[in-house]
Structures are given as structure tokens and as C-alpha cells.
Design a protein around this motif. Structure first.
Motif, short mmCIF file in Angstrom:
data_model
loop_
_atom_site.label_atom_id
_atom_site.label_comp_id
_atom_site.label_asym_id
_atom_site.label_seq_id
_atom_site.Cartn_x
_atom_site.Cartn_y
_atom_site.Cartn_z
N ALA A 72 44.87 30.55 32.64
CA ALA A 72 45.00 30.63 34.10
C ALA A 72 44.24 29.51 34.79
CB ALA A 72 44.51 31.99 34.59
N LEU A 109 48.12 29.32 43.85
CA LEU A 109 46.69 29.06 43.98
C LEU A 109 46.30 27.62 43.68
CD1 LEU A 109 45.22 32.29 42.33
CD2 LEU A 109 45.31 31.74 44.75
N HIS A 113 53.02 36.61 37.44
CA HIS A 113 51.76 35.95 37.08
C HIS A 113 51.83 34.43 37.30
CE1 HIS A 113 47.93 35.42 35.00
NE2 HIS A 113 48.50 34.51 34.23
N LEU A 166 41.35 38.82 37.78
CA LEU A 166 42.42 39.01 36.81
C LEU A 166 42.48 40.47 36.37
CD1 LEU A 166 44.64 37.73 35.05
CD2 LEU A 166 42.91 37.45 33.26
N ARG A 180 43.31 38.81 43.99
CA ARG A 180 43.71 39.54 42.77
C ARG A 180 45.16 39.20 42.48
NH1 ARG A 180 43.37 46.01 41.39
NH2 ARG A 180 44.82 46.23 43.13
N ILE A 181 45.34 38.45 41.40
CA ILE A 181 46.67 38.05 41.00
C ILE A 181 47.30 39.15 40.15
CG2 ILE A 181 46.07 35.61 41.11
CD1 ILE A 181 45.80 35.60 38.08
N VAL A 194 36.20 33.39 38.03
CA VAL A 194 37.11 34.46 37.63
C VAL A 194 36.34 35.76 37.47
CG1 VAL A 194 38.74 35.28 35.88
CG2 VAL A 194 38.64 32.84 36.44
N ASP A 229 51.94 33.41 40.96
CA ASP A 229 50.63 33.55 41.61
C ASP A 229 49.75 32.34 41.32
OD1 ASP A 229 51.49 36.00 42.49
OD2 ASP A 229 50.25 37.17 41.09
N LEU A 230 49.72 31.93 40.06
CA LEU A 230 48.90 30.77 39.68
C LEU A 230 49.40 29.51 40.37
CD1 LEU A 230 48.43 31.45 35.86
CD2 LEU A 230 46.83 31.93 37.71
N THR A 234 38.19 32.75 44.60
CA THR A 234 37.85 33.34 43.30
C THR A 234 39.06 34.14 42.84
OG1 THR A 234 35.49 33.47 43.79
CG2 THR A 234 36.33 34.97 42.11
N ILE A 235 39.33 34.11 41.56
CA ILE A 235 40.44 34.88 41.00
C ILE A 235 39.91 36.19 40.44
CG2 ILE A 235 42.15 35.00 39.14
CD1 ILE A 235 42.44 32.02 39.28
N ILE A 278 45.83 26.45 37.08
CA ILE A 278 45.43 26.15 38.45
C ILE A 278 44.98 24.70 38.57
CG2 ILE A 278 43.70 26.69 40.24
CD1 ILE A 278 43.92 29.60 39.32
#
Length: 271
Positions: free
Chosen positions: A104, A82, A75, A92, A66-67, A114, A78-79, A89-90, A108
Motif C-alpha cells: 500500500a 490517496l 482497495h 488499514l 480508513r481505506i 499507517v 482507494d490507494l 494517515t492510512i 501511494i
């Protein structure tokens, strides 16, 4: 569509607490949510990212990260963290705009599943658009933040319409059944069990857990009992042709066959 198996009882663990990762990995949860958002203080965000990068390869469970929400100071960081990680899995939070998700994924640099966490009225209103984004595999309900956004009580009746809409819109978009929000009261196991039964009755495919002891309570609620499994096995074994027939006096057509297969799937029985 990206490869993804929907979890039933994913467990949150603060990404800033790598000492808890192993316990979460052994909890029986079918996915671990390494949380970079609410569970991490602003001063610990960078350390939490480093922990995710450093420990991900040692975890055997599927990992969801969980970003922090789009528009927050963390934000982009975090990306960036990753971009070098595979098989994640993200999730959001505060998902409200499809472009937040597409941006996003582009940032990445590869196709990644997502989960859109619906925590605001705007997010719910735009849920059809969010679910139409290719990489979105499912929705989850952030019921605590949602009730805060609306100024309503965090109670079943107040949130019933929102929960039902998330379920049927997920189905209409041909996405996995969504995940229900957390039960915050850790002192009363019966409350968790009752909340899970409520979520399952509405059509949610699982529920977010915030403590290891909630995991089995959630999985147990979604695990068909022996009588139900026996019924499903009998239906599937006698309807191989796909034609509508009577089984023990019950008219069995395609919807009933599909329900039987779903039950066996939840019981991990191949058909």
C-alpha cells in the motif's frame, strides 16, 4: 519512522457524507477518520473518494483515511485516490499481512503513517510482524469485527485477552499505545465513559469514536485530574537531576519520573 502524533479521541465520519466533515472538524476530536470502508455503501465508494479529495484541504484537524481492505474491489481505487494527498494517515482494516502494508505504501508512492486495524484472529496472531513494518505507527482494535470473526460475545471478558495482547505487543514493538474499539451504544453516555476507563486501565492510548458526543467523554477520561497533575508537577520539579529521591515520603525513581512526565504530556504541560 514517519512523523505522526497519536490521537486520543479520533472520530469516524462517513467519507460519503461531506456535509458532516465540518461538524466533525469542530467536534474537539484530535483527528478525523474519513471512512471509505464500512460506513460507505458499495455504490457510493467512488463518490466518497471524490469527497475526500475535494474537502481534505479545508479541514484543520489531522486526517486519517480508513481505506477498504486488501483484496476488496475498492482497495486499489482507494490507494490511487490517496497518491495525490498529503498529510494523511492510512488506517488499514482487516490487517493481517505485512506485505499488504508495504504494498500500500509503495502504491501511494511516499512514506505515509499507517494504523493497523486488528479485526481478525489472524491479524492478532501476526501482530508482531505487522508492528515491525516501518510505516506502522500504531495498532487499533476493531473489537466488533474481531468478536464476529471469533464468534464470541462483544463483551469485556470475552475480549480481555485480545485487548491486553494488543497493548503489550504494541509496547514491545516500541509503537504508540493502541486505540481501543468503538462503543456502539449511543443512548447511554455512562457506557462510553465506563468503556474508556476500562481501555485506559488496560493501557490503551485512546479510543475510537463514532459520534461527536463521545469525543469529550473519551478525552475527559484520558485527561489527568487536578490532583494528579499537581503530583506530577511536584515530582518533575524535584527530580531534575534524574536521581532517585524521596518526595513527600514517596520514593521516586525513574519509572515514577517517567509516569509523571506522561501525565503532564497528557495534560499538555511541557516539562
Amino acid at each position: 519512522m514517519v512523523d505522526f502524533r497519536p490521537p486520543v479521541a479520533p472520530l469516524f465520519v462517513p467519507a460519503s457524507r461531506p456535509d458532516r466533515f465540518h461538524k466533525a472538524d469542530e467536534s474537539g476530536a484530535d483527528a478525523i477518520i474519513l471512512d471509505l470502508e464500512d460506513a460507505v455503501a458499495p455504490t457510493d465508494k467512488e463518490r466518497a473518494r471524490d469527497a475526500v479529495i475535494g474537502h481534505l484541504a479545508g479541514l484543520k484537524s489531522p486526517v486519517i483515511v480508513r481505506i477498504n481492505a486488501s483484496g476488496t474491489p475498492w482497495h486499489e481505487g482507494d490507494l490511487e485516490a490517496l497518491t495525490g494527498l498529503k498529510d494523511v494517515t492510512i488506517m488499514l482494516p482487516k490487517a493481517e499481512r505485512p506485505e499488504e502494508i508495504t504494498n500500500a505504501v509503495l502504491r501511494i508512492g511516499r512514506s505515509v503513517p499507517v494504523i493497523a486495524l486488528i479485526e481478525t484472529a489472524v491479524g492478532l496472531a501476526r501482530l508482531p510482524d505487522l508492528l515491525s513494518v516501518e510505516n506502522v505507527v500504531m495498532a487499533a482494535f476493531g473489537s466488533v469485527d474481531f468478536s464476529l470473526d471469533l464468534g464470541c460475545a462483544h463483551e469485556r471478558m470475552a475480549l480481555l485477552n485480545a485487548r491486553s495482547e494488543i497493548v503489550w505487543r504494541s509496547r514491545a514493538a516500541r509503537r504508540a499505545a493502541p486505540l481501543d474499539g468503538v462503543t456502539t451504544d449511543l443512548s447511554n453516555p455512562e457506557m462510553t465513559k465506563d468503556d474508556v476507563r476500562h481501555a485506559a486501565a488496560l493501557g490503551f492510548g485512546g479510543k475510537l469514536a463514532i459520534h461527536p458526543k463521545q469525543v469529550e467523554q473519551i478525552r475527559q477520561a484520558y485527561r489527568p485530574d487536578e490532583q494528579t497533575v499537581t503530583w506530577a508537577c511536584n515530582i518533575v520539579s524535584k527530580t531534575a537531576s534524574g536521581e532517585a529521591i524521596q518526595v513527600n515520603g514517596e520514593m521516586v525513581d525513574r519509572p515514577v519520573m517517567a509516569r509523571a512526565r506522561l501525565i503532564l504530556s497528557r495534560a499538555d504541560i511541557e516539562t
